[in-house]
Design a protein around this motif. Structure first.
Motif, mmCIF file in Angstrom:
data_model
loop_
_atom_site.group_PDB
_atom_site.id
_atom_site.type_symbol
_atom_site.label_atom_id
_atom_site.label_comp_id
_atom_site.label_asym_id
_atom_site.label_seq_id
_atom_site.Cartn_x
_atom_site.Cartn_y
_atom_site.Cartn_z
ATOM 1 N N GLN A 150 -10.247 18.197 1.978
ATOM 2 C CA GLN A 150 -9.211 18.477 0.983
ATOM 3 C C GLN A 150 -9.696 19.601 0.077
ATOM 4 O O GLN A 150 -10.738 19.504 -0.541
ATOM 5 C CB GLN A 150 -8.939 17.214 0.164
ATOM 6 C CG GLN A 150 -8.587 16.054 1.076
ATOM 7 C CD GLN A 150 -8.269 14.790 0.317
ATOM 8 O OE1 GLN A 150 -8.605 14.660 -0.852
ATOM 9 N NE2 GLN A 150 -7.626 13.873 0.993
ATOM 10 N N SER A 168 -4.520 8.613 -3.570
ATOM 11 C CA SER A 168 -5.460 7.507 -3.376
ATOM 12 C C SER A 168 -6.238 7.224 -4.667
ATOM 13 O O SER A 168 -6.710 6.105 -4.877
ATOM 14 C CB SER A 168 -6.431 7.823 -2.240
ATOM 15 O OG SER A 168 -5.713 8.061 -1.042
ATOM 16 N N GLN A 171 -5.195 4.184 -6.407
ATOM 17 C CA GLN A 171 -5.750 2.909 -5.915
ATOM 18 C C GLN A 171 -6.881 2.463 -6.827
ATOM 19 O O GLN A 171 -6.929 1.321 -7.276
ATOM 20 C CB GLN A 171 -6.353 3.087 -4.516
ATOM 21 C CG GLN A 171 -5.380 3.253 -3.388
ATOM 22 C CD GLN A 171 -6.108 3.125 -2.041
ATOM 23 O OE1 GLN A 171 -7.137 2.448 -1.929
ATOM 24 N NE2 GLN A 171 -5.568 3.768 -1.026
ATOM 25 N N ARG A 192 -3.564 20.984 -3.817
ATOM 26 C CA ARG A 192 -4.647 21.458 -2.946
ATOM 27 C C ARG A 192 -4.659 22.972 -2.925
ATOM 28 O O ARG A 192 -3.599 23.610 -2.941
ATOM 29 C CB ARG A 192 -4.486 20.921 -1.519
ATOM 30 C CG ARG A 192 -4.782 19.439 -1.487
ATOM 31 C CD ARG A 192 -4.835 18.888 -0.097
ATOM 32 N NE ARG A 192 -4.676 17.445 -0.189
ATOM 33 C CZ ARG A 192 -4.575 16.632 0.840
ATOM 34 N NH1 ARG A 192 -4.646 17.122 2.055
ATOM 35 N NH2 ARG A 192 -4.427 15.344 0.668
ATOM 36 N N GLN A 206 3.035 12.692 -2.688
ATOM 37 C CA GLN A 206 2.626 11.608 -1.798
ATOM 38 C C GLN A 206 3.084 10.269 -2.356
ATOM 39 O O GLN A 206 3.365 10.145 -3.552
ATOM 40 C CB GLN A 206 1.095 11.551 -1.685
ATOM 41 C CG GLN A 206 0.471 12.726 -0.944
ATOM 42 C CD GLN A 206 -1.025 12.533 -0.740
ATOM 43 O OE1 GLN A 206 -1.692 11.873 -1.536
ATOM 44 N NE2 GLN A 206 -1.553 13.113 0.330
ATOM 45 N N GLU A 208 1.396 6.479 -2.157
ATOM 46 C CA GLU A 208 0.256 5.698 -1.709
ATOM 47 C C GLU A 208 0.673 4.235 -1.716
ATOM 48 O O GLU A 208 1.475 3.830 -2.567
ATOM 49 C CB GLU A 208 -0.857 5.902 -2.763
ATOM 50 C CG GLU A 208 -2.176 5.368 -2.385
ATOM 51 C CD GLU A 208 -2.903 6.330 -1.443
ATOM 52 O OE1 GLU A 208 -2.486 7.478 -1.301
ATOM 53 O OE2 GLU A 208 -3.888 5.872 -0.849
ATOM 54 N N PHE A 246 -10.725 8.051 7.688
ATOM 55 C CA PHE A 246 -10.640 8.346 6.254
ATOM 56 C C PHE A 246 -11.821 7.629 5.610
ATOM 57 O O PHE A 246 -12.152 6.510 6.027
ATOM 58 C CB PHE A 246 -9.326 7.822 5.642
ATOM 59 C CG PHE A 246 -8.093 8.446 6.246
ATOM 60 C CD1 PHE A 246 -7.699 9.737 5.907
ATOM 61 C CD2 PHE A 246 -7.325 7.743 7.169
ATOM 62 C CE1 PHE A 246 -6.568 10.315 6.476
ATOM 63 C CE2 PHE A 246 -6.197 8.312 7.747
ATOM 64 C CZ PHE A 246 -5.815 9.605 7.395
ATOM 65 N N PHE A 248 -12.062 6.062 2.942
ATOM 66 C CA PHE A 248 -11.730 4.864 2.148
ATOM 67 C C PHE A 248 -11.144 3.724 2.964
ATOM 68 O O PHE A 248 -10.838 2.665 2.424
ATOM 69 C CB PHE A 248 -10.784 5.244 1.005
ATOM 70 C CG PHE A 248 -9.837 6.371 1.360
ATOM 71 C CD1 PHE A 248 -10.225 7.689 1.175
ATOM 72 C CD2 PHE A 248 -8.588 6.102 1.893
ATOM 73 C CE1 PHE A 248 -9.384 8.741 1.524
ATOM 74 C CE2 PHE A 248 -7.739 7.150 2.242
ATOM 75 C CZ PHE A 248 -8.141 8.483 2.057
ATOM 76 N N THR A 249 -10.944 3.935 4.261
ATOM 77 C CA THR A 249 -10.433 2.845 5.096
ATOM 78 C C THR A 249 -11.291 2.684 6.343
ATOM 79 O O THR A 249 -11.832 3.651 6.875
ATOM 80 C CB THR A 249 -8.968 3.110 5.521
ATOM 81 O OG1 THR A 249 -8.826 4.474 5.892
ATOM 82 C CG2 THR A 249 -7.995 2.773 4.420
ATOM 83 N N GLY A 280 -1.057 8.271 7.008
ATOM 84 C CA GLY A 280 -2.401 7.772 7.287
ATOM 85 C C GLY A 280 -2.516 6.368 6.701
ATOM 86 O O GLY A 280 -1.871 6.054 5.697
ATOM 87 N N CYS A 281 -3.340 5.529 7.330
ATOM 88 C CA CYS A 281 -3.442 4.155 6.825
ATOM 89 C C CYS A 281 -4.737 3.502 7.312
ATOM 90 O O CYS A 281 -5.506 4.113 8.058
ATOM 91 C CB CYS A 281 -2.245 3.339 7.292
ATOM 92 S SG CYS A 281 -2.116 3.225 9.088
ATOM 93 N N ALA A 303 -4.274 -0.086 3.058
ATOM 94 C CA ALA A 303 -3.761 1.026 2.262
ATOM 95 C C ALA A 303 -3.077 2.003 3.198
ATOM 96 O O ALA A 303 -3.350 2.027 4.404
ATOM 97 C CB ALA A 303 -4.897 1.722 1.522
ATOM 98 N N PHE A 304 -2.168 2.765 2.641
ATOM 99 C CA PHE A 304 -1.545 3.832 3.427
ATOM 100 C C PHE A 304 -1.141 4.950 2.481
ATOM 101 O O PHE A 304 -1.027 4.746 1.265
ATOM 102 C CB PHE A 304 -0.330 3.313 4.210
ATOM 103 C CG PHE A 304 0.713 2.611 3.355
ATOM 104 C CD1 PHE A 304 1.695 3.326 2.703
ATOM 105 C CD2 PHE A 304 0.679 1.219 3.224
ATOM 106 C CE1 PHE A 304 2.651 2.672 1.921
ATOM 107 C CE2 PHE A 304 1.629 0.560 2.431
ATOM 108 C CZ PHE A 304 2.622 1.286 1.785
ATOM 109 N N GLY A 305 -0.977 6.140 3.032
ATOM 110 C CA GLY A 305 -0.569 7.274 2.204
ATOM 111 C C GLY A 305 0.318 8.192 3.015
ATOM 112 O O GLY A 305 0.011 8.497 4.170
HETATM 113 N N1 DAH Z 1 -5.257 10.172 1.041
HETATM 114 C C1 DAH Z 1 -4.934 10.587 2.383
HETATM 115 C C2 DAH Z 1 -4.562 12.075 2.381
HETATM 116 O O1 DAH Z 1 -4.236 12.590 1.357
HETATM 117 C C3 DAH Z 1 -3.806 9.797 2.938
HETATM 118 C C4 DAH Z 1 -4.182 8.390 3.202
HETATM 119 C C5 DAH Z 1 -4.735 8.031 4.400
HETATM 120 C C6 DAH Z 1 -4.041 7.424 2.221
HETATM 121 C C7 DAH Z 1 -5.100 6.728 4.661
HETATM 122 C C8 DAH Z 1 -4.399 6.097 2.464
HETATM 123 C C9 DAH Z 1 -4.934 5.780 3.707
HETATM 124 O O2 DAH Z 1 -4.275 5.140 1.560
HETATM 125 O O3 DAH Z 1 -5.260 4.493 3.943
HETATM 126 O O4 DAH Z 1 -4.594 12.691 3.404
#
Ligand code: DAH
Length: 339
Positions: A150, A168, A171, A192, A206, A208, A246, A248-249, A280-281, A303-305
């Protein structure tokens, strides 16, 4: 003659006018050529010589006073009366054009609605963030190359302060102030350092999602995302999850939906794969739970985003991302019926 002047002086002291017409009538009555004061002036030559001085002075006083009083009344109106006489109360109001909701807001609201119905509440966090909430608390190691995924905007004088690159960070904001069960979605703007083109922008949006409780499993995640995809893109929509990474997951996945243009048969839009990526998740990495004060032996979470622009593109086929921030009303008006 003197008595007549005295009487007019009295009168002039007491004149009032409630509008411009009345005032003009008074001016004509006292000060015009054919007015009362001029009539006295004309009579002046009949005044006996020994009285001329006294009468003349009185007459001048009367004329000056009359002029002053009329000017005073005029001033009073100019300052208080802003043309009430000209106000047309029967005139119709100016037409007020109603604006339209921005397409990104329409889609964001729809995402919020869908997850709202599944029990998610909204959480919020700052766009100007610190490194901890964006990276460190989300398990990006100090020198981890994942930080390069990023392109971050830094503030030169304060290297620790950045513009958040993903939602994220919220979170972490939520976990540090609450204990499970946690079930939130976090819509927001992210930044970004990217060259602006039809497919990339330096800011975008986004949403989240985070769910932490006892016994939360990957199955729960899959079901919630399937439900979301079908509400958003139609009941026939299929999803597939591809393994990904990712920080964080763990495990992590990227989710595709069946292409809603060709119904999955393959077309130029989905590059003949029948699938398009939308988010993404994954399962929240235990290290993230621990870093944010949640016992990873007791709780698990997912989590997902997702990118709001991406989903808007899929739904409304907007070819150029830049359209979203140009404020061209011809483009925005196209979304009138979706409001
Ligand atoms: N933060 C990620 C991004 O900006 C997206 C994302 C992916 C968020 C997986 C999530 C996750 O919470 O579990 O590309």
């Amino acid at each position: 003659m003197l008595a007549k002047i005295e009487q007019l002086l009295q009168e002039v002291e007491n004149i009032t006018a409630s509008n411009a017409d009345e005032l003009e009538a008074l001016r004509i009555k006292y000060l015009s050529k054919k007015g009362a004061i001029n009539a006295l002036m004309a009579d002046f030559r009949n005044v006996p010589a020994e009285q001329k001085k006294e009468v003349g002075m009185k007459l001048n006083e009367l004329k000056n006073r009359a002029q002053e009083r009329i000017a005073e009344l005029k001033d009073a109106f100019d300052s208080k009366d802003t043309g009430a006489a000209e106000l047309d109360l029967t005139r119709t109001a100016y037409p007020i054009e109603l604006g339209t909701r921005h397409p990104l807001n329409i889609v964001r609201n729809e995402i919020i609605d869908i997850f709202g119905r599944m029990g998610f509440t909204i959480a919020d966090g700052p766009e100007v963030e610190d490194d901890w909430h964006v990276f460190s608390s989300m398990n990006f190691a100090e020198d981890h190359p994942a930080r390069d995924m990023q392109d971050t905007f830094f503030i030169e004088s304060h290297p620790d302060i950045i513009l958040r690159t993903h939602t994220s960070s919220v979170q972490s904001r939520v976990m540090e102030v609450s204990q499970p069960p946690i079930r939130v979605i976090c819509p927001g703007r992210v930044y970004r350092n990217e060259a602006i083109s039809y497919r990339a922008h330096c800011f975008f949006h986004q949403v989240e999602g985070l769910y932490i409780d006892k016994n939360v499993s990957f199955t729960d995640l899959k079901q919630v995302l399937l439900q979301f995809a079908q509400e958003m893109f139609g009941p026939e929509t299929k999803i597939r999850l591809r393994p990904s990474y990712f920080p964080f997951t763990e495990p992590s996945a990227e989710m595709d939906i069946s292409c809603d243009i060709c119904g999955g048969k393959g077309c130029a839009f989905c590059k003949y794969t029948g699938w398009v990526e939308i988010l993404g998740c994954g399962m929240v990495d235990p290290a993230v739970l621990e870093a944010n004060g949640i016992d990873s032996k007791v709780y698990t979470g997912y989590a997902f985003g997702m990118g709001v622009e991406r989903i808007t593109n899929l739904k409304y086929k907007v070819k150029d991302l830049r359209m979203f921030s140009e404020n061209d009303t011809r483009f925005l008006k196209e979304f009138e019926s979706a409001n």
